[in-house]
Design a protein around this motif. Structure first.
Motif, short mmCIF file in Angstrom:
data_model
loop_
_atom_site.label_atom_id
_atom_site.label_comp_id
_atom_site.label_asym_id
_atom_site.label_seq_id
_atom_site.Cartn_x
_atom_site.Cartn_y
_atom_site.Cartn_z
N LEU A 190 48.63 -20.07 89.03
CA LEU A 190 49.44 -19.11 89.69
C LEU A 190 48.37 -18.24 90.53
O LEU A 190 48.75 -17.24 91.14
N ASN A 191 47.23 -18.58 90.34
CA ASN A 191 45.94 -17.65 90.93
C ASN A 191 46.41 -16.42 90.37
O ASN A 191 46.03 -15.18 91.10
N LEU A 192 46.32 -16.03 89.10
CA LEU A 192 46.74 -14.76 88.48
C LEU A 192 45.70 -14.69 87.32
O LEU A 192 45.99 -14.44 86.03
N ASN A 193 44.51 -15.03 87.46
CA ASN A 193 43.24 -15.40 86.32
C ASN A 193 43.13 -13.99 85.64
O ASN A 193 42.67 -13.99 84.60
N ASN A 194 43.38 -13.02 86.30
CA ASN A 194 43.13 -11.35 85.68
C ASN A 194 44.04 -11.37 84.53
O ASN A 194 43.65 -10.60 83.64
N LEU A 195 45.34 -12.07 84.60
CA LEU A 195 46.26 -11.70 83.56
C LEU A 195 45.77 -12.55 82.05
O LEU A 195 45.89 -11.64 80.99
N ALA A 196 45.03 -13.38 82.41
CA ALA A 196 44.45 -13.91 81.11
C ALA A 196 43.51 -13.13 80.32
O ALA A 196 43.10 -13.40 79.18
N GLU A 197 42.71 -12.27 81.17
CA GLU A 197 41.69 -11.43 80.56
C GLU A 197 42.17 -10.12 79.82
O GLU A 197 41.57 -9.34 79.40
N ILE A 198 43.69 -9.82 80.35
CA ILE A 198 44.01 -8.54 79.91
C ILE A 198 44.43 -8.85 78.40
O ILE A 198 45.00 -9.70 77.97
N PRO A 199 43.98 -7.64 77.60
CA PRO A 199 44.04 -7.78 76.07
C PRO A 199 45.37 -8.12 75.82
O PRO A 199 45.68 -8.87 74.74
N LYS A 200 46.42 -7.51 76.19
CA LYS A 200 47.86 -7.50 75.75
C LYS A 200 48.55 -8.75 75.90
O LYS A 200 49.40 -9.09 75.43
N TYR A 201 47.68 -9.64 76.59
CA TYR A 201 48.35 -10.96 76.96
C TYR A 201 47.34 -12.10 76.29
O TYR A 201 47.52 -13.20 76.32
N LYS A 202 46.23 -11.57 75.28
CA LYS A 202 45.54 -12.54 75.15
C LYS A 202 45.98 -13.50 73.81
O LYS A 202 45.45 -14.80 73.80
N THR A 203 47.15 -13.41 73.16
CA THR A 203 47.70 -14.24 72.07
C THR A 203 49.40 -14.33 72.35
O THR A 203 49.97 -13.44 72.95
N ASN A 204 49.75 -15.39 71.89
CA ASN A 204 51.43 -15.45 71.97
C ASN A 204 51.94 -14.38 71.39
O ASN A 204 53.04 -13.81 71.90
N ASN A 205 51.43 -13.98 70.25
CA ASN A 205 52.09 -12.79 69.58
C ASN A 205 52.19 -11.60 70.36
O ASN A 205 53.24 -10.82 70.44
N LEU A 206 51.04 -11.33 70.99
CA LEU A 206 50.92 -10.24 72.12
C LEU A 206 51.90 -10.26 73.31
O LEU A 206 52.63 -9.41 73.76
N ARG A 207 51.80 -11.57 73.60
CA ARG A 207 52.80 -11.65 74.80
C ARG A 207 54.19 -11.76 74.64
O ARG A 207 55.02 -11.33 75.44
N VAL A 208 54.63 -12.09 73.51
CA VAL A 208 56.02 -11.86 72.99
C VAL A 208 56.17 -10.25 72.96
O VAL A 208 57.46 -10.05 73.40
N GLN A 209 55.59 -9.57 72.69
CA GLN A 209 55.64 -8.06 72.44
C GLN A 209 55.76 -7.52 73.75
O GLN A 209 56.30 -6.55 73.98
N HIS A 210 55.01 -8.06 74.72
CA HIS A 210 55.09 -7.65 76.06
C HIS A 210 55.68 -8.48 77.16
O HIS A 210 55.32 -8.53 78.19
N ARG A 211 56.64 -9.03 76.62
CA ARG A 211 57.58 -10.20 77.17
C ARG A 211 58.06 -9.69 78.66
O ARG A 211 57.60 -10.27 79.60
N LYS A 212 58.40 -8.55 78.79
CA LYS A 212 59.15 -8.15 80.07
C LYS A 212 58.45 -7.84 81.15
O LYS A 212 58.60 -8.40 82.21
N GLU A 213 57.15 -7.18 80.95
CA GLU A 213 56.35 -6.98 81.85
C GLU A 213 55.58 -8.14 82.36
O GLU A 213 55.36 -8.56 83.65
N LEU A 214 55.10 -8.92 81.55
CA LEU A 214 54.45 -10.06 81.93
C LEU A 214 55.49 -11.05 82.67
O LEU A 214 54.93 -11.67 83.62
N LEU A 215 56.73 -11.19 82.12
CA LEU A 215 57.53 -12.24 82.98
C LEU A 215 57.96 -11.77 84.32
O LEU A 215 58.17 -12.49 85.25
#
Length: 408
Positions: free
Chosen positions: A268-293
């Motif tokens: 997606l050419n959104l490499n910066n997302l992978a470096e953001i701490p709150k998206y580093k693990t699936n557990n964190l991504r689930v917690q921040h689902r709305k903004e990431l999606l």
């Protein structure tokens, strides 16, 4: 579907190829000698199925058995026959498209089961069959003398499969599945487990099946007390894992681990997302689902479905289009794998239905027979399977215990 039945096919196949008529699975079949020496035996060649089902679940199961080589004798009530014959539009000639979809490779006999002579006829058929499948209301066949306890006395070899269900509009909400989906209907995989190893009564209750299908949703509640929510195409425990709208359609993308998520970001050419701490693990991504999606959804809208599929190719990320039915049957793979079957029907003309999903390396599906008209094979079955004389058959026809369709 048919898991336990198919687990027994190796033994049955060996009996068929060797012409071992002493085998307990084959001892009643006068036609096994015709199978001896045949190089390409279908998995269920030599198996007779007495089909007392109607509507969808039962007919779909018995159709699969017919695809695999079983001789399926479908018993219908004179006049209207299977309820789904009237379920339309659309109709193709005189038959509903619904009925045509799940009744190929069957013989139809029209028998009045309320007539004691009709029930007696079906009892005789049971003595000559290996499997009986029915989906009547519980206790209804017992009233006619056709329940398992009665038939097992005269046909101890029979595998008696009873399918019991509420209508899908009821068993989906009762089982909790309706609660966790966004739309009012759920795609179901219905089936029957058929046992050749054990001669027995087999029950299949859809409510039980639907509850069992809750799997991880049930486990979340039973072990953590967590009530489910409606997620639509999304996954409760994995982010991102859902459908996304594109410039011209929809696709599904799933990231089951961190590496796959990093790959999604790269595509997606959104490499910066992978470096953001709150998206580093699936557990964190689930917690921040709305903004990431929200970020991912906005990006997917910028390109077409085909372009995204091209970019995701060879990345290891599960990805696929959400096809319309037209797109499904336009896919070259569908035609290449024989998933469209065409047949000539006695009253509907040329018809097409979805082909079988179960495949074997040792044989190819032959030319299917079209779904029957009501009572198309009544006289044939009475004469060839039961050995009735012409006088007996004519008497049954005259009393309207059975009906032969005038088309044949």
């Amino acid at each position: 579907m048919c898991a336990k039945l198919l687990s027994r096919l190796t033994t049955v196949r060996a009996c068929l190829l060797q012409g071992n008529v002493g085998c307990s699975y084959l001892r009643r079949r006068p036609f096994t000698s015709d199978i001896k020496g045949r190089q390409k035996v279908r998995p269920l060649d030599g198996v007779k199925v007495l089909d007392l089902t109607r509507v969808l679940a039962g007919p779909f199961a018995t159709m699969i058995l017919g695809d695999l080589g079983a001789e399926v004798i479908k018993v219908e009530r004179p006049g209207p026959g299977d309820d789904t014959r009237a379920w339309g539009p659309p109709f193709v000639g005189e038959e509903s498209a619904y009925f045509l979809s799940v009744n190929r490779n069957k013989k139809s006999i029209a028998v009045n089961l309320k007539d004691p002579e009709g029930a007696k006829l079906v009892t005789e058929l049971a003595t000559r069959c290996d499997i009986l499948v029915e989906n009547y209301l519980p206790g209804k066949l017992d009233e006619m003398g056709l329940g398992y306890k009665q038939l097992s006395q005269v046909a101890p070899q029979i595998i008696y499969c009873s399918i019991s269900a509420l209508f899908s509009k009821l068993h989906n909400p009762l089982s909790g599945l309706q609660h966790v989906i966004k739309f009012p209907e759920l795609t179901k995989q219905w089936g029957v487990m058929n046992l050749l190893r054990f001669k027995s009564l087999f029950f299949f209750f859809f409510f039980f099946f639907q509850v069992a299908c809750l799997t991880h949703i049930a486990s979340n509640y039973l072990n953590a007390g967590k009530e489910a929510r409606r997620w639509g195409t999304a996954h409760e425990s994995i982010v991102p894992y859902q459908g996304f709208r594109t410039k011209d359609g929809y696709l599904i993308v799933g990231s089951g681990n961190n590496q796959q998520f990093f790959s999604v970001c790269k595509v997606l050419n959104l490499n910066n997302l992978a470096e953001i701490p709150k998206y580093k693990t699936n557990n964190l991504r689930v917690q921040h689902r709305k903004e990431l999606l929200k970020l991912l959804s906005d990006r997917f809208l910028e390109e077409s479905t085909d372009e995204w599929l091209r970019r995701f190719e060879d990345t290891g990320v599960p990805c696929g289009p959400i096809n319309t039915i037209q797109q499904v049957f336009s896919d070259p793979q569908v035609a290449h794998n024989g998933l469209i079957l065409e047949m000539d029907h006695p009253t509907s003309g040329r018809i097409a239905v979805a082909g079988p999903a179960v495949r074997f390396s040792s044989f190819q599906f032959g030319k299917p027979t079209s779904p029957p008209v009501i009572g198309q094979h009544t006289v044939e079955v009475l004469r060839d399977t039961l050995g009735y004389s012409e006088d007996v058959i004519n008497a049954l026809l005259a009393s309207r215990t059975v009906i032969q369709n005038t088309v044949h």
